[in-house]
Design a protein around this motif. Structure first.
Motif: not given
Length: 109
Positions: A1-29
């Motif tokens: 659900q968090l992503l569905s709340l963030l998607l419109p925000l991400v899309e608006s920024f993406a139209r204005a400029r390229p996204p600058n996002v880094l996602i780190l997903l680590a197992d067993d951390l």
């Protein structure tokens, strides 16, 4: 659900400029494994600490005991029980967990 709340925000920024996002997903951390979150961490993580100091820190996270549901949730923004196979894990023989037409975080960028 968090992503569905963030998607419109991400899309608006993406139209204005390229996204600058880094996602780190680590197992067993755990939260105590990174210096950015625990001064008593056993392994130095200066690069992650620098990223944490310069960006957003998430301090309230909940995960499944295995990685596949967490990965599905990150990609889709949905809880695993809303996918094609609502169990907490699945094997490769069942096909994709994503539903037909379901948006992913990659499509938002």
């Amino acid at each position: 659900q968090l992503l569905s709340l963030l998607l419109p925000l991400v899309e608006s920024f993406a139209r204005a400029r390229p996204p600058n996002v880094l996602i780190l997903l680590a197992d067993d951390l755990g939260v105590g494994d990174l210096e950015a979150y625990s001064a008593s961490a056993l392994v130095p993580t200066p690069a992650i600490s620098a990223l944490s100091a310069a960006g957003v820190r998430f301090t309230d996270a909940h995960a499944h005991p295995i990685c596949s549901p967490s990965r599905y949730s990150l990609l889709s923004g949905n809880f695993v029980f809303r996918g094609r196979r609502p169990s907490s894990s699945w094997d490769l023989s069942g096909g994709s967990q994503l539903l037909p037409g379901q948006r992913t975080i990659a499509e938002s960028f």
